[in-house]
Design an enzyme around this catalytic site. Structure first.
Site, PDB file in Angstrom:
ATOM      1  CG  PHE A 219      -1.805   1.288   1.226  1.00 40.65           C
ATOM      2  CD1 PHE A 219      -3.093   1.163   0.868  1.00 40.65           C
ATOM      3  CD2 PHE A 219      -1.380   2.403   1.723  1.00 40.65           C
ATOM      4  CE1 PHE A 219      -4.017   2.063   0.755  1.00 40.65           C
ATOM      5  CE2 PHE A 219      -2.270   3.405   1.858  1.00 40.65           C
ATOM      6  CZ  PHE A 219      -3.514   3.354   1.264  1.00 40.65           C
ATOM      7  CG  ASP A 328       5.698   3.798   1.512  1.00 43.61           C
ATOM      8  OD1 ASP A 328       5.700   4.580   2.578  1.00 43.61           O
ATOM      9  OD2 ASP A 328       4.472   3.686   0.823  1.00 43.61           O
ATOM     10  CE  LYS A 359      -0.108   5.940   7.849  1.00 38.59           C
ATOM     11  NZ  LYS A 359      -1.749   5.935   8.083  1.00 38.59           N
ATOM     12  CB  THR A 383       0.515  25.707  -3.340  1.00 31.87           C
ATOM     13  OG1 THR A 383       0.024  25.690  -4.781  1.00 31.87           O
ATOM     14  CG2 THR A 383       0.495  27.069  -2.852  1.00 31.87           C
TER      15      THR A 383
HETATM   16  C1  LIG Z   1       3.045   2.412   3.614  1.00 34.09           C
HETATM   17  C2  LIG Z   1       2.031   3.535   3.566  1.00 34.09           C
HETATM   18  N1  LIG Z   1       2.395   4.335   2.353  1.00 34.09           N
HETATM   19  C3  LIG Z   1       1.565   5.733   1.900  1.00 34.09           C
HETATM   20  C4  LIG Z   1       0.377   5.768   2.654  1.00 34.09           C
HETATM   21  C5  LIG Z   1      -0.328   6.978   2.197  1.00 34.09           C
HETATM   22  O1  LIG Z   1      -0.592   7.914   2.957  1.00 34.09           O
HETATM   23  P1  LIG Z   1      -1.590   8.893   3.311  1.00 34.09           P
HETATM   24  O2  LIG Z   1      -2.848   8.265   3.526  1.00 34.09           O
HETATM   25  O3  LIG Z   1      -1.184  10.126   4.020  1.00 34.09           O
HETATM   26  O4  LIG Z   1      -1.752   9.474   1.908  1.00 34.09           O
HETATM   27  C6  LIG Z   1       0.122   4.897   3.696  1.00 34.09           C
HETATM   28  C7  LIG Z   1      -1.290   5.371   4.418  1.00 34.09           C
HETATM   29  O5  LIG Z   1      -1.752   4.559   5.437  1.00 34.09           O
HETATM   30  C8  LIG Z   1       0.863   3.805   4.095  1.00 34.09           C
HETATM   31  O6  LIG Z   1       0.718   3.182   5.048  1.00 34.09           O
END
Ligand SMILES: Cc1ncc(COP(=O)(O)O)c(C=O)c1O
Length: 502
Positions: A219, A328, A359, A383
């Site tokens: 994700f 990530d 987060k 922006t």
């Molecule tokens: C591993 C990971 N990457 C990206 C995201 C996306 O972040 P956002 O919800 O702040 O766009 C999340 C969100 O849960 C995540 O767990």
């Protein structure tokens, strides 16, 4: 024992049997010493089922708000009354929060250090003015970044780009990888006239057919580019056009790990082989892989772990094929695994080319190596490009983490949590399995999705907030001020729910 009618030996035997019965059918977690904290509550306190009457979603004015997002709101909250590990809802129910706003609260609710930061006159302009950071940053912004984000930069990363949210960070990191790839390919020459005209109508060669390799179950966000690398749930993806980018299998490890060493090593080798095959196939298709993106633990997809060795080998594959390696850490970063970044557990000095975050870091963004710096301004741009007020809070969060040794606390409370989960799965094998975790970043599987959802709701009504992930996992995402005491509080409540579960 003083009763003339029942001999002592019979009574002793009776008490012994009671104890054996009690121990054999009820898990009772140890209680750890309660931490001294002036700003926190000491326990959950429930007044109504959740959502309670004030959180009920039908009558206005709540229904007006809810019309935006009718399927997702759980209940309304009282953030004034929430403290530390405890979230209070609109009905006055106080819950131990092990989900923390989808894993995004670093040091609990209303932490005094953050309350103080907001009243510090030196910080006021950062809260009142939101600059367009890409063109008009505050004069002290570089020093502020050195104090905050760059003080926790991953190994080998000298630069950071702030952004607003996780998706926005990944989306721009992808662009940085594509730009890097093309600059590398062109060498000294600039873009051709054909490239410049074709990019304006979404055609090659100006819009090249490059790709990002991602993993099944991963994700990385819900914006259009990120979504092409997200493969955790249908609901995120249905009806949205996407790119033809390669998707590799992520290892499905068998638990307990020590029993399946050979099988798990074979599974990881199979996935790595598939990664290399896909890179070659996509190059042959004319859609070369510019970057590989991976989470150190697949979070939304079900808390899927792989070994440190898997990630080191994956990193080497990226290097070998000239692909950028993007880790990530949006969910795993910020200390929750017991190290500041989850990839630090791999023990390598060159973990990645890009590391994205959001987060618990309060601001989004990504760290990157020098060579991924775009050649011109405005190529990575929007922006706001972040928010300096979030940076003020992040500096305070980092101070608290250092002052209170919170990474050690996370390791300690995470051990208590995971140990408790092992014991519960041994006691309720028909309900729970596959307890796993790193720090407090833990999870356990229920026997199916319905049981998982029911367990989460029943535990909530007893005063603990949990989240789900993947098909049937419960995930634990407390903040960094979660102590052993809170782990035992949760384990006792969860045990009561399991004991009553039919
Ligand atoms: C591993 C990971 N990457 C990206 C995201 C996306 O972040 P956002 O919800 O702040 O766009 C999340 C969100 O849960 C995540 O767990």
């Amino acid at each position: 024992l003083g009763c003339p009618l029942i001999p002592d030996v019979v009574l002793c035997f009776y008490h012994f049997c009671k104890l054996v019965f009690f121990l054999s059918c009820r898990y009772v977690s140890k209680t750890a010493a309660q931490p001294v904290s002036e700003f926190e509550y000491d326990a959950p306190s429930m007044k109504t089922p959740v959502p309670g009457p004030k959180s009920k979603l039908s009558p206005p004015p709540h229904s007006l708000f809810i019309s935006q997002n009718v399927g997702a709101v759980n209940f309304f909250c009282n953030y004034e009354e929430s403290r530390g590990n405890y979230l209070v809802d609109a009905d006055g129910n106080r819950m131990l929060d092990l989900y923390t706003q989808i894993s995004s609260v670093p040091i609990g609710y209303n932490h005094p250090a953050l309350m103080k930061a907001i009243t510090n006159p030196n910080n006021l302009t950062a809260f009142v003015n939101r600059p367009a950071l890409g063109i008009l940053p505050p004069e002290n912004f570089p020093e502020k970044l050195i104090e905050s984000l760059l003080s926790v930069a991953p190994a080998g990363m000298t630069r950071v780009q702030t952004m607003a949210c996780g998706s926005c960070s990944n989306e721009n990191a992808f662009k940085a990888m594509f730009i890097w790839y093309k600059i590398k390919e062109r060498g000294a020459s600039g873009p051709s006239a054909e490239e410049m005209s074709s990019c304006m109508i979404n055609q090659g060669p100006g819009c090249p057919d490059l790709s990002i390799l991602s993993f099944m179950g991963g994700f990385h966000g819900r914006t259009m580019g990120c979504l092409a690398t997200t493969h955790s749930k249908v609901i995120h993806k249905l009806d949205i056009p996407s790119f033809d980018w390669p998707i590799a299998p992520f290892p499905k490890l068998q638990y307990p790990l020590e029993q399946f060493v050979r099988e798990n090593a074979q599974e990881e080798a199979r996935c790595l082989e598939e990664v290399e095959d896909l890179i070659v196939k996509w190059r042959q298709k004319g859609k070369p892989v510019a970057g590989i993106i991976v989470e150190p633990i697949q979070a939304e997809g079900g808390d899927n772990h792989a070994s440190h060795d898997f990630f080191i080998k994956l990193r080497n594959i990226a290097r070998k094929h000239g692909c950028a390696f993007h880790v990530d850490e949006v969910q795993t970063g910020g200390g929750t695994t017991g190290k500041f970044w989850a990839h630090e557990h791999w023990g390598t000095g060159d973990p990645a080319d890009i590391v994205s975050f959001s987060k618990k870091m309060l601001t989004g963004g990504y760290y990157f190596k020098d060579e991924l710096q775009p050649d011109k301004g405005y190529r990575i741009f929007n922006t706001w490009m972040g928010d300096p007020s979030k940076n003020v809070f992040l500096s305070e969060v980092l101070n608290v983490i250092r002052r209170e040794n919170l990474l050690e606390e996370v390791t300690r409370s995470g051990k208590a949590l995971l140990q408790g989960l092992y014991e519960l799965q041994a006691q309720y094998p028909h309900l729970l399995s596959r307890a796993r975790g790193l720090g407090t970043f833990c999870a356990i599987d229920a026997r199916d999705d319905v049981t998982r959802d029911n367990l989460i709701l029943k535990t909530r009504d007893k005063g603990v907030l949990l989240g789900g992930c993947g098909e049937m996992s419960i995930r634990f995402r407390p903040s960094l001020v979660f102590k052993e005491y809170h782990a035992h509080q949760f384990l006792n409540i969860f045990n009561d729910v399991l004991a009553e579960y039919k």
